[in-house]
Scaffold this active site. Structure first.
Site, PDB file in Angstrom:
ATOM      1  N   LYS A  54       0.841  -1.210   0.000  1.00  0.00           N
ATOM      2  CA  LYS A  54       0.000   0.000   0.000  1.00  0.00           C
ATOM      3  C   LYS A  54       0.867   1.247   0.000  1.00  0.00           C
ATOM      4  CE  LYS A  54      -3.962  -2.183   2.154  1.00  0.00           C
ATOM      5  NZ  LYS A  54      -4.568  -2.660   3.402  1.00  0.00           N
ATOM      6  N   GLN A  98      -4.966  -1.356   9.487  1.00  0.00           N
ATOM      7  CA  GLN A  98      -4.941  -2.696   8.883  1.00  0.00           C
ATOM      8  C   GLN A  98      -5.612  -3.713   9.820  1.00  0.00           C
ATOM      9  OE1 GLN A  98      -3.803  -3.413   5.785  1.00  0.00           O
ATOM     10  NE2 GLN A  98      -4.242  -5.594   5.996  1.00  0.00           N
ATOM     11  N   ASP A 121     -11.481   3.253   3.924  1.00  0.00           N
ATOM     12  CA  ASP A 121     -11.886   1.840   3.880  1.00  0.00           C
ATOM     13  C   ASP A 121     -13.413   1.709   3.797  1.00  0.00           C
ATOM     14  OD1 ASP A 121      -9.971  -0.222   3.908  1.00  0.00           O
ATOM     15  OD2 ASP A 121      -9.483   0.139   6.023  1.00  0.00           O
TER      16      ASP A 121
END
Ligand code: GUN
Length: 297
Positions: A54, A98, A121
């Site tokens: 990422k 995460q 997200d």
């Protein structure tokens, strides 16, 4: 007949390139790059790899990457304080914590602490709520990526029968919502669904997100169906091999004999997730800076 292979890797590469170009335009207008903060708690090897890729993809798309790696035993209060600091930081447009988090941390409280305007997200209840009532917010990256592949392949989805296998908050539920918004007739099948095979057999669109290797066989599929395979499962290693093969939730080889189009694993949905994360970060940057969001993302 052999199904068309839907090339998610190529689609994702093009999306990342478009995002990168818009990020340069943004920097000219705003006087700073779009910024994405990624927080990793603990040393789970798979998560370390994801977070590393990422960061690289963020920089390659002309954005600023802020990485925070915290020890496995980080107290919840410290993680909440870091999220609060990132919420306040004007260089940070998107925040991603995460998952999965170590067991002593409550994922729901951590997600709830992220500002909904930086929740790239799309996991915050505010964004889940916005999606369910049709307001603009942030949509989880994997289902949004699946939707992009579907509309690229099929155009208008109105009236099509869609079956989503799996009902997670991250994939199944938002996927069903997006398909419904696109006027598909949507069924969510899950582990308690009776005669799941005959449910899937009705579908013009199958989205599989159950995490069971090669569960969906060719007999389950309607001729010509479009199959999106979200599963990434590692099989046990064959003798003499160190690692097992990666397979999806769909038995790719045989399903290709029946489906009209299908995503492979790897190289299908997987690469879309990071590309959409960058896209969501770019959108967040425009909204946070009070600029119009570019069209066609
Ligand atoms: N872990 C695996 N996939 C994801 C994702 O898309 N977002 C976050 N935050 N964690 C993940």
């Amino acid at each position: 007949m052999t199904a068309t292979r839907i090339d998610g890797k190529a689609f994702a590469a093009k999306l990342r390139e478009r995002v990168g170009e818009h990020a340069l335009e943004f920097a000219k207008a705003a006087g700073r790059k779009p910024g994405l903060a990624v927080v990793l708690v603990g040393d789970d090897p798979a998560s370390q790899v994801y977070v590393g890729s990422k960061g690289k993809a963020t920089v390659a798309a002309n954005m600023e990457s802020f990485e925070h790696r915290l020890p496995d035993d980080t107290p919840e209060a410290d993680l909440l304080a870091l999220v609060e600091q990132l919420n306040e930081d004007e260089r940070v447009d998107g925040i991603l914590v995460q998952l999965p988090l170590p067991g002593h941390l409550d994922e729901q409280s951590i997600i709830a602490s992220i500002s909904p305007d930086k929740d790239v997200d799309g996991f915050h209840v505010i964004n889940a709520g916005r999606l369910s009532v049709g307001q603009s917010g942030f949509v989880p990256c994997t289902p949004l990526g699946c939707m992009m592949l579907l509309t690229d392949r099929l155009g208008d989805l109105s009236g099509l029968e869609a079956v989503v296998l799996g009902r997670s908050n991250i994939v199944g539920k938002p996927m069903a919502q997006l398909l419904l918004d696109a006027n598909a007739t949507v069924t969510i099948a899950h582990s308690r669904t009776r005669e799941v095979e005959s449910v899937v057999k009705r579908a013009d669109i199958v989205v599989a997100a159950v995490g069971r290797p090669e569960m969906i066989r060719k007999e389950w599929l309607k001729e010509g169906a479009t199959v999106i395979d979200v599963g990434i499962n590692r099989l046990p290693p064959e003798p003499g091999k160190e690692k097992g093969r990666l397979v999806g939730d769909v038995a790719f080889g045989e399903a290709s004999e029946v489906a009209g189009a299908i995503t492979p694993v790897p190289g299908g949905v997987g690469p879309m997730t990071i590309a959409v994360l960058l896209r969501n970060t770019l959108v967040a940057a425009h909204r946070n800076a009070g600029l119009d969001v570019p069209e066609g993302l």
